[in-house]
Design an enzyme around this catalytic site. Sequence first.
Site, mmCIF file in Angstrom:
data_model
loop_
_atom_site.group_PDB
_atom_site.id
_atom_site.type_symbol
_atom_site.label_atom_id
_atom_site.label_comp_id
_atom_site.label_asym_id
_atom_site.label_seq_id
_atom_site.Cartn_x
_atom_site.Cartn_y
_atom_site.Cartn_z
ATOM 1 N N TRP A 158 14.759 -14.527 28.363
ATOM 2 C CA TRP A 158 14.972 -13.291 27.618
ATOM 3 C C TRP A 158 14.400 -12.064 28.315
ATOM 4 O O TRP A 158 14.646 -10.947 27.878
ATOM 5 C CB TRP A 158 14.346 -13.412 26.216
ATOM 6 C CG TRP A 158 12.930 -13.913 26.259
ATOM 7 C CD1 TRP A 158 12.522 -15.198 26.065
ATOM 8 C CD2 TRP A 158 11.754 -13.158 26.557
ATOM 9 N NE1 TRP A 158 11.154 -15.290 26.231
ATOM 10 C CE2 TRP A 158 10.662 -14.047 26.533
ATOM 11 C CE3 TRP A 158 11.507 -11.814 26.855
ATOM 12 C CZ2 TRP A 158 9.349 -13.642 26.787
ATOM 13 C CZ3 TRP A 158 10.200 -11.408 27.109
ATOM 14 C CH2 TRP A 158 9.140 -12.317 27.071
ATOM 15 N N LYS A 182 24.172 -20.229 29.846
ATOM 16 C CA LYS A 182 23.518 -20.207 28.537
ATOM 17 C C LYS A 182 22.376 -19.180 28.577
ATOM 18 O O LYS A 182 21.300 -19.437 29.100
ATOM 19 C CB LYS A 182 22.949 -21.579 28.177
ATOM 20 C CG LYS A 182 22.382 -21.596 26.773
ATOM 21 C CD LYS A 182 21.097 -22.386 26.746
ATOM 22 C CE LYS A 182 20.002 -21.945 25.859
ATOM 23 N NZ LYS A 182 19.815 -20.629 25.403
ATOM 24 N N PRO A 183 22.623 -17.985 28.002
ATOM 25 C CA PRO A 183 21.536 -17.001 27.944
ATOM 26 C C PRO A 183 20.515 -17.378 26.873
ATOM 27 O O PRO A 183 20.785 -18.246 26.038
ATOM 28 C CB PRO A 183 22.269 -15.708 27.563
ATOM 29 C CG PRO A 183 23.518 -16.138 26.882
ATOM 30 C CD PRO A 183 23.873 -17.506 27.414
ATOM 31 N N GLY A 235 13.132 -19.677 33.926
ATOM 32 C CA GLY A 235 12.402 -19.773 32.666
ATOM 33 C C GLY A 235 11.025 -20.363 32.910
ATOM 34 O O GLY A 235 10.489 -20.286 34.026
ATOM 35 N N SER A 236 10.482 -20.981 31.874
ATOM 36 C CA SER A 236 9.111 -21.482 31.979
ATOM 37 C C SER A 236 9.055 -22.769 32.814
ATOM 38 O O SER A 236 10.025 -23.529 32.873
ATOM 39 C CB SER A 236 8.568 -21.756 30.582
ATOM 40 O OG SER A 236 9.357 -22.737 29.957
ATOM 41 N N GLU A 257 13.648 -21.232 39.023
ATOM 42 C CA GLU A 257 12.824 -20.018 39.115
ATOM 43 C C GLU A 257 11.903 -20.057 37.917
ATOM 44 O O GLU A 257 12.325 -19.742 36.798
ATOM 45 C CB GLU A 257 13.720 -18.768 39.069
ATOM 46 C CG GLU A 257 14.651 -18.609 40.254
ATOM 47 C CD GLU A 257 13.917 -18.173 41.511
ATOM 48 O OE1 GLU A 257 12.724 -17.830 41.445
ATOM 49 O OE2 GLU A 257 14.552 -18.200 42.579
ATOM 50 N N LEU A 258 10.648 -20.452 38.127
ATOM 51 C CA LEU A 258 9.777 -20.768 36.989
ATOM 52 C C LEU A 258 8.638 -19.755 36.824
ATOM 53 O O LEU A 258 8.722 -18.642 37.318
ATOM 54 C CB LEU A 258 9.266 -22.203 37.150
ATOM 55 C CG LEU A 258 10.384 -23.237 37.388
ATOM 56 C CD1 LEU A 258 9.811 -24.626 37.626
ATOM 57 C CD2 LEU A 258 11.374 -23.265 36.225
ATOM 58 N N CYS A 291 8.009 -12.514 35.414
ATOM 59 C CA CYS A 291 7.420 -13.673 36.082
ATOM 60 C C CYS A 291 6.591 -13.251 37.290
ATOM 61 O O CYS A 291 5.751 -14.000 37.754
ATOM 62 C CB CYS A 291 8.532 -14.608 36.516
ATOM 63 S SG CYS A 291 9.769 -13.740 37.463
ATOM 64 N N GLU A 388 -0.328 -17.924 32.189
ATOM 65 C CA GLU A 388 0.528 -16.747 32.305
ATOM 66 C C GLU A 388 0.335 -15.898 31.037
ATOM 67 O O GLU A 388 0.536 -16.397 29.934
ATOM 68 C CB GLU A 388 1.976 -17.246 32.400
ATOM 69 C CG GLU A 388 2.901 -16.323 33.098
ATOM 70 C CD GLU A 388 4.314 -16.921 33.236
ATOM 71 O OE1 GLU A 388 4.625 -17.964 32.641
ATOM 72 O OE2 GLU A 388 5.111 -16.298 33.953
HETATM 73 P P1 NAP Z 1 11.834 -20.699 28.357
HETATM 74 O O1 NAP Z 1 11.241 -20.960 27.036
HETATM 75 O O2 NAP Z 1 11.660 -21.690 29.427
HETATM 76 O O3 NAP Z 1 13.378 -20.397 28.094
HETATM 77 C C1 NAP Z 1 14.252 -20.090 29.138
HETATM 78 C C2 NAP Z 1 15.639 -20.588 28.790
HETATM 79 O O4 NAP Z 1 15.598 -22.000 28.662
HETATM 80 C C3 NAP Z 1 16.175 -20.045 27.476
HETATM 81 O O5 NAP Z 1 17.563 -19.847 27.588
HETATM 82 C C4 NAP Z 1 15.882 -21.183 26.511
HETATM 83 O O6 NAP Z 1 16.750 -21.227 25.417
HETATM 84 C C5 NAP Z 1 16.140 -22.371 27.419
HETATM 85 N N1 NAP Z 1 15.527 -23.618 26.964
HETATM 86 C C6 NAP Z 1 14.397 -23.798 26.245
HETATM 87 N N2 NAP Z 1 14.186 -25.114 26.029
HETATM 88 C C7 NAP Z 1 15.212 -25.775 26.620
HETATM 89 C C8 NAP Z 1 15.573 -27.149 26.743
HETATM 90 N N3 NAP Z 1 14.820 -28.117 26.235
HETATM 91 N N4 NAP Z 1 16.696 -27.454 27.426
HETATM 92 C C9 NAP Z 1 17.457 -26.492 27.963
HETATM 93 N N5 NAP Z 1 17.178 -25.176 27.865
HETATM 94 C C10 NAP Z 1 16.059 -24.828 27.220
HETATM 95 O O7 NAP Z 1 11.289 -19.342 28.994
HETATM 96 P P2 NAP Z 1 11.208 -17.911 28.321
HETATM 97 O O8 NAP Z 1 10.037 -17.905 27.410
HETATM 98 O O9 NAP Z 1 12.534 -17.506 27.788
HETATM 99 O O10 NAP Z 1 10.965 -17.000 29.605
HETATM 100 C C11 NAP Z 1 9.724 -16.755 30.118
HETATM 101 C C12 NAP Z 1 9.417 -17.642 31.324
HETATM 102 O O11 NAP Z 1 10.402 -17.450 32.324
HETATM 103 C C13 NAP Z 1 8.103 -17.278 31.959
HETATM 104 O O12 NAP Z 1 7.398 -18.442 32.300
HETATM 105 C C14 NAP Z 1 8.520 -16.537 33.210
HETATM 106 O O13 NAP Z 1 7.557 -16.551 34.232
HETATM 107 C C15 NAP Z 1 9.759 -17.247 33.588
HETATM 108 N N6 NAP Z 1 10.592 -16.418 34.469
HETATM 109 C C16 NAP Z 1 10.700 -16.778 35.787
HETATM 110 C C17 NAP Z 1 11.455 -15.997 36.654
HETATM 111 C C18 NAP Z 1 11.571 -16.359 38.102
HETATM 112 O O14 NAP Z 1 12.479 -15.848 38.753
HETATM 113 N N7 NAP Z 1 10.742 -17.228 38.650
HETATM 114 C C19 NAP Z 1 12.113 -14.861 36.191
HETATM 115 C C20 NAP Z 1 11.991 -14.521 34.849
HETATM 116 C C21 NAP Z 1 11.225 -15.333 34.001
HETATM 117 P P3 NAP Z 1 16.366 -20.580 24.003
HETATM 118 O O15 NAP Z 1 16.240 -19.130 24.254
HETATM 119 O O16 NAP Z 1 17.516 -20.935 23.152
HETATM 120 O O17 NAP Z 1 15.069 -21.202 23.583
#
Ligand code: NAP
Length: 490
Positions: A158, A182-183, A235-236, A257-258, A291, A388
Amino acid sequence: MQQDFRDSPLFRQQLYIAGSWVDAQSGKTLEVEDPATGKVIGTIPNAGAAETRQAIEAAHEAFKSFSRTTAGERAEMLRRLHQLILDNRDELAGILTLEQGKPLAEAKSEISMSAAYVLWFAEEARRVYGEIIPSPWRERRLLATRQPIGVVGAITPWNFPSSMLARKIAPALAAGCTIVCKPATQTPYSGLAWGELCARAGFPPGVVNVITGSAREIGGELTSNPLVRKITFTGSTEVGKVLLGQAAETVKKVSMELGGNAPFIVFDDADIDRAVQGGIDAKFRNTGQTCVCANRFYVQAGVYDTFVTRLSAAVERLRIGAGVEDGVELGPLIDADSVDKVEELLTDAVAKGGRVMTGGQRHPLGGNFFEPTVVADATSSMRFSREEIFGPLAPVFRFETEEEAIQLANDTEYGLACYFYTRDLGRAFRVSEALDYGIVGVNEGLVTTEVAPFGGVKESGMGREGSRHGIEDYLEMKYVCMGGLGFPVA
Ligand code: NAP
C-alpha cells in the site's frame, strides 16, 4: 471546491479480467477508507481463488500471441501507456492521495515515477539481445536466446500503490509476458487504474489483469497454479517468506522486494546541513512509510549534539495534514495499527532512556496522524534498532569509530538501503564497500530512479527492479545447439 477523484473514469471498483470489468463471483465487496478521514471512499470486489484462476487462464491464453509480438510493437504500446499516465497525472495522483494519504505533491511524483519506469522499459524492450557462442564443434552452431518467461503473478503493498506495480508491469510487458496483479486491499484503486490505462494503451484482453480481495486465496492460487511461471512480490519479509515457500512447490522464478532497516550514518567530517536535509528526505517521505526509509540514525560523537539539534529544528518545521491540502509535507499513517506501532516503539525507547527532542505524541488532528518525532540517546536495546518503524519517528544513536558504525549498521537481518555522510573520499569507498546493503546513498538521502538497480540483500529480498537488469527476471535463457548444417566435420 476540491475535485472528487471518485468521478474519474480511472477510479474503477471492479476486477479487470480478460479485458472486462467484472464483480467477484460471490458478489461480495470490501470497503476502502481514506486514511486521512476514516471515511469510506468506495468498495472493491472480494475475489478469491476462482477469479484468480480465471485471470491466470486469460493471461495464459493471451501469452500465446502477445509473446510473439515484436519488441517494437510492445515498445510502441508502452510509449502510449507512458503518455496516458502523464496525460492523467493529476487524476491518478488524486486517486492515490485519496486511498493512501500521502501529500498530493508526493503522489504526483510517484505517478511521474510510474511513467518513468514505463518509458524506460519501452526503451529496454528493444535491447533484449541473445548470444552466438563460439562453438567447440566445427559442424555445429550455438545460440543463446532470451524469451519471455510466461504468466507473471504480481503482489504489491500500500505504500507506493502505483509505482510498485509500474516496476513489475512495465518490464513484464516489455519482455512479452502477461500478468495478473494483486494490489494491496487498503490501496486498490491505483492498481485497478492500471487495468484501465493498459486497455486504453491497446494491450489486448488478458495481457494485464487486476484482481482484488482475499490475499491468502489470491496469493495461494498465484503461487500454486502451474500456468504462472513467475512471482514478483513487494511487501513485508514475513509475507515474502510465505510466498517463497508456496512458490517452491511448482519451482517458479521469484523476485522479492521486502522490508528494510536502513541505517543513516553521519561522520564527524560530514556537511551537517546536507545530512540534515538528507535525513528529512530519507526518514519522513511518505510519513516514514517507505522500505528505504532511514530507520536508525548513527551519528559520530563529535557532531552528535549539533546534528540532533538541527534535525529536530527541521522536523518541527514540517507541515502535517490531509494530503489533499496545499503545502502539506506529512500525511496520516495508513491505519490505526500503524499509529499504535509507532507509539509502542516510542514508549519502549523512552522507558529505556530515550530522550524525545520533538514530537512524541499522537497529533491533535486525531485519527491516523502522529507527530514527526526525534528521539536522542537511542541504544541497541530499544526495539526500533531491530524492527522496521514505518512511521515518522527518527531515533538517533551515537558512535565513536568508523568500524563501530559499520558493525552497527550491518547488525540486522535486513539489507535494502543505507545512507552515510562524509567528505572523505577514502571513507566514501571504504564504507560503501563494507555495508551489506543493495543500495547505498553517499551524501544523498533520495536515491531511487528507474535507471538504477533497486533491490536488497539478506532478508530484504532477491532480484532487482529498474535499470537494464530489471527486465532479466522476466526472461528465460534458451540454449539452441544447431547441427546438420552441412559444414564438413573434419
Ligand atoms: P504486506 O503485509 O506484506 O502486504 C503486501 C501485499 O501482500 C499486499 O497486497 C497484501 O495483501 C499481500 N499479502 C498479505 N498476506 C498475503 C498472503 N498470505 N499471501 C499473498 N499475499 C499476501 O506488506 P505491507 O504492510 O502492505 O507493506 C509494507 C512492507 O512492504 C514493508 O515491510 C516494506 O518495507 C515493504 N516494501 C518493500 C519495498 C521494496 O522494494 N523492497 C517497497 C515497498 C514496501 P492485502 O493488502 O490484501 O493484505
